[in-house]
Write a protein that holds these residues in place. Sequence first.
Motif, PDB file in Angstrom:
ATOM      1  N   PRO A  75      31.760  37.745  26.806  1.00 15.23           N
ATOM      2  CA  PRO A  75      32.266  39.120  26.701  1.00 15.23           C
ATOM      3  C   PRO A  75      31.170  40.109  26.325  1.00 15.23           C
ATOM      4  CG  PRO A  75      32.879  37.868  24.766  1.00 15.23           C
ATOM      5  CD  PRO A  75      32.253  36.885  25.720  1.00 15.23           C
ATOM      6  N   LEU A  76      31.303  41.321  26.853  1.00  9.20           N
ATOM      7  CA  LEU A  76      30.429  42.445  26.537  1.00  9.20           C
ATOM      8  C   LEU A  76      31.297  43.641  26.158  1.00  9.20           C
ATOM      9  CD1 LEU A  76      27.907  42.170  29.527  1.00  9.20           C
ATOM     10  CD2 LEU A  76      27.554  41.350  27.196  1.00  9.20           C
ATOM     11  N   PRO A  77      30.721  44.666  25.531  1.00  2.59           N
ATOM     12  CA  PRO A  77      31.527  45.841  25.172  1.00  2.59           C
ATOM     13  C   PRO A  77      32.076  46.590  26.385  1.00  2.59           C
ATOM     14  CG  PRO A  77      29.471  45.794  23.935  1.00  2.59           C
ATOM     15  CD  PRO A  77      29.355  44.742  25.006  1.00  2.59           C
ATOM     16  N   TYR A  78      33.120  47.387  26.118  1.00  2.00           N
ATOM     17  CA  TYR A  78      33.681  48.320  27.100  1.00  2.00           C
ATOM     18  C   TYR A  78      34.182  47.633  28.372  1.00  2.00           C
ATOM     19  CZ  TYR A  78      31.316  51.590  24.037  1.00  2.00           C
ATOM     20  OH  TYR A  78      30.888  52.274  22.932  1.00  2.00           O
ATOM     21  N   ASN A  79      34.940  46.562  28.190  1.00  2.00           N
ATOM     22  CA  ASN A  79      35.606  45.878  29.302  1.00  2.00           C
ATOM     23  C   ASN A  79      34.662  45.152  30.245  1.00  2.00           C
ATOM     24  OD1 ASN A  79      38.115  46.665  28.386  1.00  2.00           O
ATOM     25  ND2 ASN A  79      38.228  48.462  29.714  1.00  2.00           N
ATOM     26  N   PHE A  80      33.400  45.009  29.876  1.00  2.00           N
ATOM     27  CA  PHE A  80      32.448  44.271  30.699  1.00  2.00           C
ATOM     28  C   PHE A  80      32.341  42.823  30.213  1.00  2.00           C
ATOM     29  CE2 PHE A  80      30.956  48.580  31.577  1.00  2.00           C
ATOM     30  CZ  PHE A  80      30.692  48.524  32.936  1.00  2.00           C
ATOM     31  N   SER A  81      31.892  41.959  31.098  1.00  2.00           N
ATOM     32  CA  SER A  81      31.567  40.581  30.735  1.00  2.00           C
ATOM     33  C   SER A  81      30.525  40.066  31.716  1.00  2.00           C
ATOM     34  CB  SER A  81      32.811  39.694  30.748  1.00  2.00           C
ATOM     35  OG  SER A  81      33.371  39.613  32.048  1.00  2.00           O
ATOM     36  N   LEU A  82      29.830  39.011  31.312  1.00  2.00           N
ATOM     37  CA  LEU A  82      28.805  38.403  32.140  1.00  2.00           C
ATOM     38  C   LEU A  82      29.215  36.967  32.423  1.00  2.00           C
ATOM     39  CD1 LEU A  82      26.014  39.138  33.342  1.00  2.00           C
ATOM     40  CD2 LEU A  82      24.992  38.030  31.345  1.00  2.00           C
ATOM     41  N   TYR A 115      33.765  43.791  35.460  1.00  2.00           N
ATOM     42  CA  TYR A 115      34.374  44.930  34.773  1.00  2.00           C
ATOM     43  C   TYR A 115      35.884  44.868  34.951  1.00  2.00           C
ATOM     44  CZ  TYR A 115      35.698  49.665  33.493  1.00  2.00           C
ATOM     45  OH  TYR A 115      36.301  50.750  32.902  1.00  2.00           O
ATOM     46  N   ARG A 116      36.603  44.928  33.842  1.00  2.00           N
ATOM     47  CA  ARG A 116      38.060  44.887  33.903  1.00  2.00           C
ATOM     48  C   ARG A 116      38.583  46.277  34.259  1.00  2.00           C
ATOM     49  NH1 ARG A 116      41.823  43.211  28.874  1.00  2.00           N
ATOM     50  NH2 ARG A 116      40.701  44.993  28.054  1.00  2.00           N
ATOM     51  N   ILE A 123      36.580  43.723  38.844  1.00  2.00           N
ATOM     52  CA  ILE A 123      35.607  43.794  39.930  1.00  2.00           C
ATOM     53  C   ILE A 123      34.337  43.122  39.441  1.00  2.00           C
ATOM     54  CG2 ILE A 123      36.573  45.844  41.023  1.00  2.00           C
ATOM     55  CD1 ILE A 123      34.510  47.525  39.594  1.00  2.00           C
ATOM     56  N   MET A 124      33.566  42.552  40.360  1.00  2.00           N
ATOM     57  CA  MET A 124      32.383  41.787  39.966  1.00  2.00           C
ATOM     58  C   MET A 124      31.297  41.916  41.009  1.00  2.00           C
ATOM     59  SD  MET A 124      34.062  38.021  40.710  1.00  2.00           S
ATOM     60  CE  MET A 124      35.696  38.566  40.187  1.00  2.00           C
ATOM     61  N   ALA A 159      29.731  40.261  45.791  1.00  2.00           N
ATOM     62  CA  ALA A 159      30.619  41.217  45.131  1.00  2.00           C
ATOM     63  C   ALA A 159      32.051  40.907  45.534  1.00  2.00           C
ATOM     64  CB  ALA A 159      30.268  42.654  45.515  1.00  2.00           C
ATOM     65  N   GLY A 160      33.001  41.245  44.654  1.00  2.00           N
ATOM     66  CA  GLY A 160      34.387  40.970  44.986  1.00  2.00           C
ATOM     67  C   GLY A 160      35.362  41.402  43.918  1.00  2.00           C
TER      68      GLY A 160
END
Length: 206
Positions: A75-82, A115-116, A123-124, A159-160
């Motif tokens: 998890p990353l901040p602001y609805n992001f993740s790696l 990104y959620r 999306i990724m 991407a997808g």
Amino acid sequence: MKKHLLILFSCIIYHSGVAQTNAEVNPVRQRVHYGFKVGLNYANMNFNKGYPTPATPVKASWRPGFLLGFFLEVPLPYNFSLQQEYLYTQINGTHQGLQTQYGHSYLSLPLLLKYRLLPKVVIMAGPQFELLIAAQEKANGQTTNTTHETEERSIGFTAGLGFRVSKFLSLNARFMHGFNHIGITQRTNALEYKYELLQIATDFRF
């Protein structure tokens, strides 16, 4: 004095509400997720993007394959993740002009920034690295091992979209386009192409 206290109280309420709203919109997900995935892919070996360009355009031929492996999502901040993935991917293709079929097996290593967008939709996008495990070609009823005559490494961009079905199950669809030219039978008459790949997979997370 009462007026100042009222203004101060109003400001406290306002900033508390903004902070709560930001927390709801941009939560920091602390939990690291991991799991495994299985899926299908449809690949086209685009020889028209190879070098040198064929004198006669080669008709596109999309062929099915499969993928399976593991992933780790941080998890990353602001609805992001790696998300890092480790996949065994079977990619097949055909050269219509030569009536030759190809079967390649790769260790695929996508590295995705997610990104959620909505509670259940992400999306990724990110780079995808490929390491060749085995390769073969089939022509005139004969199958030949071409592992040592095929480019071993490739890189592309993928991407997808992903959809969360439940807490433990997700579906995703991605498109990958290769950046580098991949050479086949490099020791003789080399053929080059770039991959185009559509993947549909199911993620099981813990």
